[in-house]
Structure formats: C-alpha cells, structure tokens
Design a protein around this motif. Structure first.
Motif, PDB file in Angstrom:
ATOM      1  N   ARG A  53       0.815  -1.219   0.000  1.00  0.00           N
ATOM      2  CA  ARG A  53       0.000   0.000   0.000  1.00  0.00           C
ATOM      3  C   ARG A  53       0.841   1.258   0.000  1.00  0.00           C
ATOM      4  N   ALA A  54       2.144   1.127   0.233  1.00  0.00           N
ATOM      5  CA  ALA A  54       2.973   2.330   0.290  1.00  0.00           C
ATOM      6  C   ALA A  54       4.423   1.975   0.023  1.00  0.00           C
ATOM      7  N   ILE A  55       5.166   2.956  -0.466  1.00  0.00           N
ATOM      8  CA  ILE A  55       6.620   2.854  -0.517  1.00  0.00           C
ATOM      9  C   ILE A  55       7.206   4.134   0.075  1.00  0.00           C
ATOM     10  N   ILE A  56       8.428   4.030   0.554  1.00  0.00           N
ATOM     11  CA  ILE A  56       9.232   5.183   0.946  1.00  0.00           C
ATOM     12  C   ILE A  56      10.387   5.260  -0.041  1.00  0.00           C
ATOM     13  N   GLY A  57      10.670   6.456  -0.548  1.00  0.00           N
ATOM     14  CA  GLY A  57      11.756   6.589  -1.507  1.00  0.00           C
ATOM     15  C   GLY A  57      12.391   7.966  -1.460  1.00  0.00           C
ATOM     16  N   PRO A  58      13.645   8.077  -1.943  1.00  0.00           N
ATOM     17  CA  PRO A  58      14.399   9.333  -1.856  1.00  0.00           C
ATOM     18  C   PRO A  58      13.968  10.347  -2.911  1.00  0.00           C
ATOM     19  N   HIS A  59      14.423  11.584  -2.739  1.00  0.00           N
ATOM     20  CA  HIS A  59      14.056  12.638  -3.678  1.00  0.00           C
ATOM     21  C   HIS A  59      15.248  13.523  -4.060  1.00  0.00           C
ATOM     22  N   ALA A 188      -6.241   2.237   3.619  1.00  0.00           N
ATOM     23  CA  ALA A 188      -6.859   0.914   3.714  1.00  0.00           C
ATOM     24  C   ALA A 188      -7.426   0.437   2.381  1.00  0.00           C
ATOM     25  N   ASP A 189      -7.668   1.352   1.468  1.00  0.00           N
ATOM     26  CA  ASP A 189      -8.271   1.019   0.181  1.00  0.00           C
ATOM     27  C   ASP A 189      -7.204   0.426  -0.744  1.00  0.00           C
ATOM     28  N   PRO A 190      -7.353  -0.838  -1.185  1.00  0.00           N
ATOM     29  CA  PRO A 190      -6.323  -1.472  -2.020  1.00  0.00           C
ATOM     30  C   PRO A 190      -6.174  -0.846  -3.405  1.00  0.00           C
ATOM     31  N   GLU A 191      -7.071   0.055  -3.771  1.00  0.00           N
ATOM     32  CA  GLU A 191      -6.939   0.739  -5.056  1.00  0.00           C
ATOM     33  C   GLU A 191      -6.077   2.000  -4.949  1.00  0.00           C
ATOM     34  N   ASN A 192      -5.624   2.300  -3.726  1.00  0.00           N
ATOM     35  CA  ASN A 192      -4.762   3.463  -3.493  1.00  0.00           C
ATOM     36  C   ASN A 192      -3.344   3.028  -3.178  1.00  0.00           C
ATOM     37  N   LEU A 193      -2.388   3.824  -3.616  1.00  0.00           N
ATOM     38  CA  LEU A 193      -0.984   3.631  -3.278  1.00  0.00           C
ATOM     39  C   LEU A 193      -0.453   4.920  -2.679  1.00  0.00           C
ATOM     40  N   PHE A 194       0.273   4.814  -1.562  1.00  0.00           N
ATOM     41  CA  PHE A 194       0.908   5.971  -0.943  1.00  0.00           C
ATOM     42  C   PHE A 194       2.407   5.940  -1.249  1.00  0.00           C
ATOM     43  N   ILE A 195       2.936   7.063  -1.678  1.00  0.00           N
ATOM     44  CA  ILE A 195       4.371   7.213  -1.895  1.00  0.00           C
ATOM     45  C   ILE A 195       4.872   8.290  -0.937  1.00  0.00           C
ATOM     46  N   ILE A 196       5.816   7.918  -0.096  1.00  0.00           N
ATOM     47  CA  ILE A 196       6.352   8.811   0.927  1.00  0.00           C
ATOM     48  C   ILE A 196       7.749   9.230   0.500  1.00  0.00           C
ATOM     49  N   SER A 197       7.927  10.525   0.313  1.00  0.00           N
ATOM     50  CA  SER A 197       9.183  11.070  -0.196  1.00  0.00           C
ATOM     51  C   SER A 197      10.078  11.498   0.960  1.00  0.00           C
ATOM     52  N   SER A 198      11.259  10.888   1.043  1.00  0.00           N
ATOM     53  CA  SER A 198      12.176  11.256   2.124  1.00  0.00           C
ATOM     54  C   SER A 198      13.590  10.807   1.816  1.00  0.00           C
ATOM     55  N   ASP A 199      14.549  11.674   2.069  1.00  0.00           N
ATOM     56  CA  ASP A 199      15.940  11.257   2.193  1.00  0.00           C
ATOM     57  C   ASP A 199      16.181  10.947   3.668  1.00  0.00           C
ATOM     58  N   PHE A 200      17.350  10.366   3.954  1.00  0.00           N
ATOM     59  CA  PHE A 200      17.672  10.075   5.348  1.00  0.00           C
ATOM     60  C   PHE A 200      18.779  11.024   5.810  1.00  0.00           C
TER      61      PHE A 200
END
Length: 328
Positions: A53-59, A188-200
């Motif tokens: 349902r989600a990924i975290i990735g850099p920007h 919670a909706d399987p038709e949605n995807l969350f993308i979280i943008s973050s560097d560390f």
C-alpha cells in the motif's frame, strides 16, 4: 487547466524524454527479481510485492538517488492501483499543516499525470488544509522527483490513474496523528498507493548536523571540522548505524517510537513528518497492541549514501527505499 511544470528537469534530472526513459528503465532493470531486505536484515522477497500500500523513496537528484529509488518502485504491483497519494516534505515554504495542490495535472518530460481534483476537494471538506500556490508547488522538489518514476511504472495505465499530491509541513506529533487518522481510510483502500518522499541523514557542517558515535558503547558527540578523521569507526559507518537504527524503528510501525528516536538523535531525515503521518495512519488501522505476525509489514530494501564520509570536513546524504504491506 493548470499544469505544474517540471521545474527541476534539466538540472536535477534530464529533461530529454528518451534519455530519461532510458535511465529509469535501466535502474528498474538493475533491481533483481528477488530483493534482499536490508532492514530487518536477511529476508528476501520477489518483486513486485503483492498487496503493498505504500513505498518510501528518496528525492535527491537522479544521479545520486535514482538507482536507490528504483528498488521501491520495483516493489509496486500496479495492477489494481487507481490513485497515487504522494506525500513529501516542504523544504522552502514553512507550514504547520499540510497543503494540497491547486493544479489539475503534473508535468514530466515523459508526459502529464492527472490530479484527482474530486478527491482533493473531498480532503478539503474533511480537514484543515492549506492550498499551495503555483510558485510554492513548483519550487518544491520532494514531490517532483517522484513524478518520472510514477509515470514510468504506470505508463501502460497512465490514463487510468490519478495523483493526490500532499505537501507535509513541520507538524506537531498530535497534528501528525490527526492527518494519519484522516488518511487512514484511503490507505486501507487497495486501489490506493501511498508514496512517501524522504531522504535520510544529511550529515556535515553545511547541514548543521555532525552526530558521531565512535562505537556502540560510547556516547555520541558532535564533530567539528578541526576533528578531521576521528579515532573510532569511520564517520560513514556511524551514519549508517544511526540510519539503520531509525529504519529499524520505522519497521516497528510505531509512531510514538519513531518520534522518540527523532527526539533522541535529531537525525536529519527530511521526510520525517510524511513518514510519521504514514505511521499514524497505520496505527489507526492497526493499533500496536493488536498487531500480530500476520499484521502490517514494512521492510527496507535498499540503503545508500551519496559518499563515504571519512573526515569531519566532508558531507553526505543517505537514501533508503522501503515498502509497506497491509493485510487484504
């Protein structure tokens, strides 16, 4: 119709359509079909991952983080996704809330992505949101740097998906919880995807952060440029240990624990507020005391640093990619 222009194309990444498509495809092709999970260490999983349902990735600029981001995007099973929520931190505009876009589409050198205006209005009706001006929207890179990958992985279905861009401000803990609760039904909706943008970790005097721990058993300190090369472990190894601790905390899917980690270390994870909103949403759907082995799972699949810092005069930024799986 108002399109947000790809203002960082030609500097942070190429503005040549064919070259950009080639680079993205190469990075995606370089991700193995079975990825090794780096936090927690040892497990592996085939990609794409069914049910994420989600990924975290850099920007960062693609020359720095493009290969890392591919690991998160390769995890996405695009088959049933109709809507992408893109959450990124604000680097320029000071916000104590979250902000929505007023644009109708977001441009990339590959093509445009439609903004879900109906859902943007629905969110406005449910909570306290600010609206980004076009200038604020176009100045921010944390959202834009994910757009080419979104277009690429959904290329065959780009007309069937829509985008919900959300700029996340410097939120208080209680405000993170509020937005997490508001966004939880969409997560919670399987038709949605969350993308979280973050560097560390952003490490170095130019970032105002020189945290160093010579060994696991010693107290951390702040280095100065005159310290040169410290006598303990290399600085890059201290940074990696710091980031690994943070990533491990995030995999626990505990909003409170992550906030405590940030309070203890002040690690310069620029997307800590978007990550916190995601954790708050997960905790609303799956309270910590009710989670079990068949509950939600977050795993990191790639970690890199822009350079291996050895001297206190140097600097680096860390990048990490992860996926979040929720039970059906």
């Amino acid at each position: 119709m108002t399109a947000r222009q790809a203002t960082h194309a030609g500097s942070w990444y190429t503005d040549d359509r064919e070259q950009l498509d080639y680079e993205l495809q190469q990075w995606l092709d370089n991700v193995p079909g079975q990825v090794t999970e780096v936090i927690p260490v040892g497990d592996s999983c085939p990609v794409p991952v069914k049910g994420i349902r989600a990924i975290i990735g850099p920007h960062a600029g693609f020359s720095y983080s493009g290969a890392n981001a591919a690991y998160g995007y390769k995890c996405i099973d695009t088959q049933n996704i109709k809507r992408v929520f893109l959450l990124g931190p604000s680097h320029h505009a000071y916000l104590k809330t979250c902000a929505l876009s007023q644009c109708t589409e977001y441009s990339t050198p590959l093509g445009n992505i439609r903004v879900d205006q109906e859902l943007v209005q629905e969110l406005q009706d449910k909570g306290e949101w600010r609206l980004m001006s076009t200038r604020v929207d176009q100045d921010e890179h944390s959202l834009e740097m994910h757009l080419p990958y979104i277009y690429k992985v959904f290329e065959s279905r780009i007309e069937q998906i829509s985008l919900v861009p959300i700029m996340v401000g410097s939120l208080a803990f209680e405000t993170e919880q509020k937005y997490g609760k508001l966004l939880a039904p969409y997560l919670a909706d399987p038709e949605n995807l969350f993308i979280i943008s973050s560097d560390f970790c952003h490490w170095g005097s130019r970032f105002g952060y020189t945290y160093y721990q010579s060994s696991e058993d010693t107290q951390p300190c702040d280095l100065s440029a005159r310290d040169g090369r410290p006598n303990g472990v290399p600085i890059w190894e201290s940074i990696q240990r710091l980031d690994s601790e943070g990533m491990d905390v995030i995999t626990q899917l505990d909003h409170v624990m992550f906030r405590e980690y940030l309070d203890d270390t002040s690690n310069t994870i620029c997307g800590n507020h978007p990550i916190s909103v995601l954790l708050a949403a997960v905790n609303h759907l799956y309270p910590k005391d009710a989670q079990n082995r068949d509950g939600p799972r977050l795993r990191f699949v790639k970690y890199d640093q822009s350079s291996k810092v050895c001297s206190a005069k140097d600097s680096s930024v860390s990048y990490a990619s992860a996926y979040l799986w929720l039970p059906c």
